[in-house]
Design a protein around this motif. Structure first.
Motif, short mmCIF file in Angstrom:
data_model
loop_
_atom_site.label_atom_id
_atom_site.label_comp_id
_atom_site.label_asym_id
_atom_site.label_seq_id
_atom_site.Cartn_x
_atom_site.Cartn_y
_atom_site.Cartn_z
N UNK A 1 0.83 -1.21 0.00
CA UNK A 1 0.00 0.00 0.00
C UNK A 1 0.86 1.26 0.00
N UNK A 2 1.96 1.23 0.75
CA UNK A 2 2.80 2.42 0.92
C UNK A 2 3.90 2.54 -0.13
N UNK A 3 3.92 1.65 -1.10
CA UNK A 3 4.91 1.76 -2.17
C UNK A 3 4.67 3.02 -3.00
N UNK A 4 5.74 3.54 -3.57
CA UNK A 4 5.66 4.77 -4.36
C UNK A 4 4.71 4.64 -5.55
N UNK A 5 4.69 3.46 -6.17
CA UNK A 5 3.85 3.29 -7.36
C UNK A 5 2.36 3.35 -7.03
N UNK B 1 -8.61 6.75 7.19
CA UNK B 1 -7.95 5.50 6.78
C UNK B 1 -6.45 5.68 6.70
N UNK B 2 -6.01 6.79 6.12
CA UNK B 2 -4.56 7.05 6.02
C UNK B 2 -3.93 7.15 7.41
N UNK B 3 -4.63 7.79 8.35
CA UNK B 3 -4.11 7.92 9.71
C UNK B 3 -3.89 6.56 10.36
N UNK B 4 -4.89 5.68 10.26
CA UNK B 4 -4.77 4.38 10.91
C UNK B 4 -3.74 3.49 10.24
N UNK B 5 -3.56 3.63 8.94
CA UNK B 5 -2.50 2.87 8.27
C UNK B 5 -1.13 3.32 8.79
N UNK B 6 -0.93 4.61 8.87
CA UNK B 6 0.34 5.14 9.37
C UNK B 6 0.56 4.76 10.84
N UNK C 1 3.60 2.23 14.81
CA UNK C 1 3.56 1.80 16.21
C UNK C 1 2.67 0.57 16.36
N UNK C 2 3.10 -0.55 15.80
CA UNK C 2 2.23 -1.74 15.77
C UNK C 2 1.86 -2.28 17.14
N UNK C 3 2.79 -2.24 18.10
CA UNK C 3 2.49 -2.78 19.43
C UNK C 3 1.45 -1.92 20.15
N UNK C 4 1.60 -0.62 20.05
CA UNK C 4 0.63 0.29 20.67
C UNK C 4 -0.73 0.15 19.98
N UNK C 5 -0.70 0.02 18.68
CA UNK C 5 -1.95 -0.13 17.92
C UNK C 5 -2.68 -1.41 18.35
N UNK C 6 -1.95 -2.53 18.46
CA UNK C 6 -2.57 -3.79 18.86
C UNK C 6 -3.14 -3.69 20.28
N UNK C 7 -2.41 -3.03 21.18
CA UNK C 7 -2.88 -2.89 22.56
C UNK C 7 -4.18 -2.07 22.61
N UNK C 8 -4.22 -0.99 21.87
CA UNK C 8 -5.42 -0.15 21.84
C UNK C 8 -6.60 -0.90 21.22
N UNK C 9 -6.32 -1.72 20.22
CA UNK C 9 -7.37 -2.53 19.60
C UNK C 9 -7.98 -3.50 20.61
N UNK C 10 -7.13 -4.13 21.42
CA UNK C 10 -7.60 -5.07 22.43
C UNK C 10 -8.43 -4.36 23.48
#
Length: 345
Positions: free
Chosen positions: A305-309, A321-326, A331-340
């Motif tokens: 998704x984040x590739x230049x092309x 959507x762009x915010x949550x992708x970034x 910060x994948x660990x923080x994101x997963x914790x907040x999701x839980x």
């Protein structure tokens, strides 16, 4: 609405129905085509939207119920009894979708339509403007080069109050080119579509093999001419109903379903490319690229998704959507914790 002289209420094999051949010819301007399954909580809204249309022409309602088990068919019978000159149902006793039939409208509704135009509305959506049909017919009659007339919709999320969010493909009423129809950045509400019946009288292979019906319908319209968009929310699109296509897609192996869908849609686009003799080849290929990108978004393949092309498609995503992708990628660990924490609440 003008009086229509027709008959209803026959039985035919495994379905209770009225086919086009069983009704005498008349000057029907619009055939409303509706498909439904297990939508007893919503179908009255759709039917009320149909019967309350104010027009200076005759129209008919062709509705197909795919063997609902929740009372949807009983509600349809009730309305067919109240409006025998208007509503013509097919009530299946065996579910056709489970047998592999995905082209329900093309199999059961389009062949019996008598109108010059077809208006679409699925059973969990509904119309909110009693002049909707009249407005669209007036435009199409005055502009024969226009092959599709559609409009915006309010969006209702199941389990929540009606929001202010709208499904609004464009800002302001305007002409839409064939290329824009084929390669659009946002969807058109199915309950807003009105088009010529002649276009679906003999459906091509790419339509019959498509996993969904609204996009190939729009491609047929693009092949015939341009579209007119009315920037008026004259219907409600219900999002997330229990029997909706979107909800069913999320059940089971979601990633495989997404990939299968992308593969089927790619084949559909290429089938349309051949059907239209390559007139829109570059546009079709660009639409396929966008489809592939959105599949990667849905399945969280963010490295692609984040590739230049893919930058042009990424910029088309809404800010949320762009915010949550970034957020998830940085910060994948923080994101997963907040999701839980969210799911526990």
């Amino acid at each position: 609405m003008m009086e229509q002289k027709e008959k209803a209420g026959i039985k035919n094999g495994m379905q209770e129905c009225v086919s086009g051949a069983d009704r005498e010819d008349s000057d029907i301007m619009v055939s409303i085509c509706c498909i439904t399954y297990n939508q007893a909580s919503y179908i009255r809204d759709a039917l009320e939207g149909f019967v309350n249309q104010k027009t200076d022409f005759a129209y008919e309602v062709l509705i197909h119920d795919d063997a609902s088990t929740d009372g949807t068919a009983d509600i349809i019978r009730e309305y067919a009894d109240r409006y025998p000159d208007l509503i013509f149902p097919i009530l299946q006793t065996e579910n056709q979708y489970s047998k592999g039939l995905t082209n329900v409208s093309g199999t059961f509704n389009f062949p019996r339509a008598r109108g010059k135009y077809i208006a679409m509305c699925e059973g969990d959506d509904y119309w909110t403007d009693d002049r909707k049909l009249q407005k669209q017919v007036d435009y199409l009659e005055a502009n024969p080069g226009c092959s599709l007339c559609f409009h915006s919709a309010k969006v209702e999320v199941q389990g929540k109050a009606l929001t202010e969010h709208t499904m609004r493909p464009y800002k302001g009423s305007r002409m839409v080119s064939p290329e824009e129809i084929i390669d659009k950045t946002s969807g058109y509400p199915t309950a807003s579509l009105m088009f010529y019946r002649e276009m679906v009288a003999d459906l091509p292979e790419f339509y019959n093999n498509a996993p969904i019906a609204d996009i190939p319908l729009q491609l047929l319209c693009a092949n015939r001419g341009w579209a007119w968009y009315l920037d008026e929310p004259m219907c409600v699109y219900r999002l997330g109903g229990a029997a909706s296509w979107t909800t069913l897609m999320k059940q089971g192996d979601y990633e495989k379903k997404q990939q299968d869908y992308a593969d089927s849609m790619t084949a559909m686009y290429r089938g349309f490319d051949a059907f239209s003799s390559g007139r829109f080849h570059k546009t079709v290929e660009h639409a396929i690229r966008r489809l592939t990108f959105l599949t990667r978004v849905n399945t969280k393949h963010y490295e692609t998704v984040l590739n230049k092309e893919n930058r042009e498609f990424y910029r088309e995503l809404n800010a949320r959507t762009r915010f949550f992708i970034r957020f998830e990628t940085s910060a994948p660990k923080l994101y997963d914790w907040l999701q839980k924490q969210f799911h526990r609440a």
